[in-house]
Scaffold this active site. Structure first.
Site, mmCIF file in Angstrom:
data_model
loop_
_atom_site.group_PDB
_atom_site.id
_atom_site.type_symbol
_atom_site.label_atom_id
_atom_site.label_comp_id
_atom_site.label_asym_id
_atom_site.label_seq_id
_atom_site.Cartn_x
_atom_site.Cartn_y
_atom_site.Cartn_z
ATOM 1 N N ALA A 123 44.232 51.182 37.206
ATOM 2 C CA ALA A 123 44.069 52.618 37.127
ATOM 3 C C ALA A 123 43.820 53.313 38.492
ATOM 4 C CB ALA A 123 42.736 52.854 36.084
ATOM 5 N N CYS A 124 43.349 52.299 39.401
ATOM 6 C CA CYS A 124 43.196 52.784 40.843
ATOM 7 C C CYS A 124 44.437 53.497 41.452
ATOM 8 C CB CYS A 124 42.425 51.839 41.736
ATOM 9 S SG CYS A 124 41.066 51.307 40.884
ATOM 10 N N TYR A 153 43.627 49.908 47.848
ATOM 11 C CA TYR A 153 43.943 49.028 46.937
ATOM 12 C C TYR A 153 44.735 49.525 45.869
ATOM 13 C CZ TYR A 153 42.776 46.695 42.264
ATOM 14 O OH TYR A 153 42.600 46.202 41.221
ATOM 15 N N LYS A 196 31.967 43.720 39.474
ATOM 16 C CA LYS A 196 32.183 45.079 39.132
ATOM 17 C C LYS A 196 31.123 45.679 38.297
ATOM 18 C CE LYS A 196 36.618 43.804 39.519
ATOM 19 N NZ LYS A 196 36.967 43.121 38.581
ATOM 20 N N ALA A 197 30.999 47.101 38.112
ATOM 21 C CA ALA A 197 29.862 47.877 37.671
ATOM 22 C C ALA A 197 29.309 47.062 36.202
ATOM 23 C CB ALA A 197 30.107 49.284 37.280
ATOM 24 N N THR A 223 32.060 59.024 35.482
ATOM 25 C CA THR A 223 32.208 58.375 34.132
ATOM 26 C C THR A 223 33.484 57.429 34.368
ATOM 27 O OG1 THR A 223 33.960 60.270 33.743
ATOM 28 C CG2 THR A 223 31.720 60.757 32.791
#
Ligand code: NAD
Length: 328
Positions: A123-124, A153, A196-197, A223
């Site tokens: 999705a980046c 990226y 990752k988060a 978000t």
């Protein structure tokens, strides 16, 4: 018996995918720079090798029975969480390493006449200008152009999507492309800079005492949505078995702010945790998976509530952290 080749099989998603393919009865070869970090691989054959090296790719595509691999999954990439891809410090490596891997693989996949290849985009690659409103991000597949990813990226992912699609057009390579949105789960890196988060937040809460605070990058109002690994793999397998090339989003559409994610983890832990906001790399303001296309093409979309997967991840990270701090 069908044969699958998993590139990046030592990584988080690759390792889980090997397990899934084995449970479905595939013969599996994995290739990676390293073995999976948290469990022994279930691959029938695992090669430690660098996919930037053409000789490794050529050798890896030779199947044990000399007939082409029916399925190849290309997950290998130089990547990490926001602390790795949004600081700018790793841009040249990220672009060079991942592009070299994909250039080698697309070309050899055609030469070896493999059946189908899956490519994990991200999705980046979506334009930053559509993700400035945290409550209303636009990430439908058709919104990809005019391109303006916010990281190198993301640019490399876009390039490699186009690379695989060009091989499909010009050489008949059967490709399936998914744009993953924040995949998480057990057996993932949770410390060291590439985490990752979700795993990072679980680690911070697991190591905090009740009444303490945890650090959150930015104001925490940014978000995201997060997809549990098992649902991600279901989507990947369904896409592979379909006639649709993609690119298609594989992600959850349950959007939360990072503050809400920390509150969810704190609740699962049973601790009272406050949030301490500090400057840090945060990426776009808002991002959510748009699942209209996947539902239209595969009659399926992820549906598990975020809290179910986060509960499993928290318990696993908590166990890891306390094993490390207090070895038996
Ligand atoms: P990961 O970092 O755990 O796995 C990637 C693997 O690729 C690693 O094991 C790494 O050693 C391997 N690799 C890197 N360079 C290599 C090389 N030169 N030769 C051989 N192996 C090499 O990441 P992941 O979370 O499992 O992600 C898998 C794929 O999915 C990646 O392509 C990633 O960009 C994509 N993706 C993941 C997410 C996510 O949330 N996890 C989101 C979007 C896209």
């Amino acid at each position: 018996m069908k044969k699958a080749l998993v590139l990046g099989a030592g990584g988080f998603i690759g390792n889980h995918l090997v397990n899934r393919l084995k449970s479905e009865g595939f013969w599996v070869r994995g290739i990676d720079l390293k073995y999976p970090e948290f469990q022994k691989t279930q691959a029938d054959h695992f090669v430690i090798g660098d996919l930037r090296d053409l000789a490794v790719v050529i050798e890896g595509m030779k199947s044990p029975d000399s007939t082409p691999f029916e399925e190849v999954y290309q997950l290998a990439a130089d990547m990490g969480g926001a602390g790795y891809i949004f600081t700018g410090d790793n841009d040249a490596n990220v672009m060079h390493n991942s592009a070299t891997i994909n250039l080698n693989i697309a070309d050899q996949a055609v030469k070896y006449k493999i059946g189908k290849i899956f490519y994990s985009s991200s999705a980046c690659m979506y334009p930053a200008y559509n993700q400035e409103d945290p409550d209303n991000p636009e990430c439908s597949e058709s919104s990809a152009y005019p391109a303006a990813p916010d990281s190198e990226y993301g640019w490399e992912k876009l390039f490699s999507e186009r690379l695989f699609l060009a091989y499909e057009r010009n050489y008949g390579l059967q490709v399936r492309i998914a744009r993953f949105h924040n995949i998480f789960g057990e057996l993932s890196t949770y410390t060291g800079g590439k985490e990752k988060a979700p795993a990072a937040i679980c680690r911070k809460v697991a190591t905090a005492k009740s009444g303490e605070s945890v650090e959150v990058w930015g104001d925490g109002l940014q978000t995201r949505s997060f997809l549990y690994i098992d649902e991600c793999l279901t989507g990947v397998r369904k896409l592979m078995d379909s006639d649709f090339s993609g690119p298609v989003n594989i992600g959850s559409d349950e959007m939360v702010s990072i503050n809400q994610l920390v509150e969810m983890v704190a609740k699962i832990s049973g601790k009272t945790i406050s949030l301490h906001h500090i400057p840090g790399p945060i990426g776009v303001r808002g991002r959510n998976s748009d699942n209209k296309l996947i539902y239209e093409k595969l009659s399926w979309r992820p549906s598990e509530p975020l809290t179910a997967g986060i509960t499993k991840l928290y318990h696993w990270v908590n166990e890891q952290v306390h094993q490390t701090v207090h070895p038996a």
